[in-house]
Design an enzyme around this catalytic site. Structure first.
Site, PDB file in Angstrom:
ATOM      1  CE1 TYR A 138      -3.635   2.552   0.053  1.00  0.00           C
ATOM      2  CE2 TYR A 138      -2.602   3.352   2.708  1.00  0.00           C
ATOM      3  CZ  TYR A 138      -3.476   3.434   1.358  1.00  0.00           C
ATOM      4  OH  TYR A 138      -4.214   4.553   1.601  1.00  0.00           O
ATOM      5  CE  LYS A 142      -3.498   5.394  -1.857  1.00  0.00           C
ATOM      6  NZ  LYS A 142      -4.591   5.963  -2.867  1.00  0.00           N
TER       7      LYS A 142
END
Length: 333
Positions: A138, A142
């Site tokens: 994640y 990002k």
């Protein structure tokens, strides 16, 4: 104004759609097949369409006739196959921006995360703080998507503004807030360390406000990133005990050493990776991501968002938690 909201069936997406409708916008809600559309269909003038960020054709259809795109959909959490995060959080973002530019969309507001700064922070963190990828897909994706967005802004004139929300909480947050309320209500709540660290919580409608203001801002906001948090400095203990107050139960008295729990997270992750090298199963019971989010000191400046977007948090801790607990109790009647 006609707006597209991706991830509209989710926690933040649903609140954003409500606020856009409240101010008179037409909204097209983009959801994945099979997601619950009950809330969205109850709102006047909301068009619900199904699609997926990994399906470029559905993205091209979604942006037709749209002036503003609020991109919230993402693969979240710290555990899962890297290729899924890449397909959704990186390639999906690129495909959405390309489709939006081709369709003549005036503004794209991309929802990123404070995870791009990392979780082992010192001092007051502003938007020029360097990227630091944590050891999870994640965080990595990002950061990758932000880098590619800023490149598209510079090279292709993509009209994108990036929003980095803090730790969002409030009504309909089943992933985090509801779990904490359940723990506190049952008497199983605990503090990590002393509980005096600052937690970067922000009420969900304040984040939606920041997204809307980024959509409304002038062209000088394009290519800029804005942290959206609450500058009311709330400690871990204050956050969890405010939940206790709203529930009218005793404050939390149990605590565990931060270092021990963080090491337990590292061990759990290592063991889970040995059992599940592609991370396709359930995540470990404790992760370093969750431990640092709750137990580390994280202070963020929102001066840029205040000055350039006119953003101002409207929900203090007591009010926000009270509304969240009220929702939780109603759901369990």
């Amino acid at each position: 104004m006609k707006a597209l909201v991706t991830g509209a069936a989710g926690f933040l997406g649903g609140h954003l759609v409500e606020m856009l409708v409240e101010r008179g916008d037409e909204v097209r809600a983009f959801i994945q097949p099979g997601q619950d559309r009950t809330l969205l269909q109850s709102l006047p003038g909301v068009e619900v369409i199904e699609g997926d960020l990994t399906d470029a054709a559905s993205l091209k259809k979604a942006v037709q006739g749209i002036q503003r795109v609020y991109h919230i959909a993402a693969k979240t959490g710290p555990w899962g196959p890297e290729e899924i995060y890449q397909a959704t959080n990186v390639q999906g973002v690129l495909d959405l921006i390309a489709a939006a530019q081709e369709a003549g969309v005036e503004r794209i507001v991309h929802t990123s995360s404070i995870t791009v700064y990392g979780h082992h922070l010192r001092g007051l963190v502003a938007e020029d703080y360097p990227y630091h990828a944590e050891n999870n897909p994640y965080s990595r994706t990002k950061i990758s998507s932000e880098n590619l967005i800023f490149k598209l802004v510079k090279e292709k004139g993509a009209p994108v503004v990036v929003i980095r929300p803090g730790w969002i909480y409030g009504p309909r947050d089943t992933a985090s807030f509801a779990r904490f309320v359940s723990l506190v209500q049952s008497g199983k709540g605990f503090l990590l360390g002393s509980g005096k660290n600052i937690v970067p919580i922000v009420y969900v409608r304040d984040v939606a406000q920041g997204l809307i203001k980024a959509g409304d801002a002038g062209n000088e906001a394009v290519g800029r990133a804005y942290t959206i948090a609450n500058d009311q400095r709330v400690t871990q203990a204050e956050y969890l005990n405010s939940i206790a107050d709203a529930l009218q139960v005793p404050h939390i008295s149990r605590s565990y050493p931060f270092t021990a729990i963080f090491l337990a997270g590292q061990v759990a992750e290592a063991v889970w990776r040995l059992k599940d090298s592609r991370q396709q199963g359930a995540p470990p019971p404790v992760t370093t991501y969750g431990v640092t989010l709750l137990g580390r000191d994280q202070r963020f400046s929102i001066d840029r968002a205040r000055q350039e977007l006119g953003y101002a948090p409207e929900f203090d801790l007591k009010r926000g938690v009270a509304l969240g607990v009220e929702w939780y109790l109603k759901e369990r009647r």
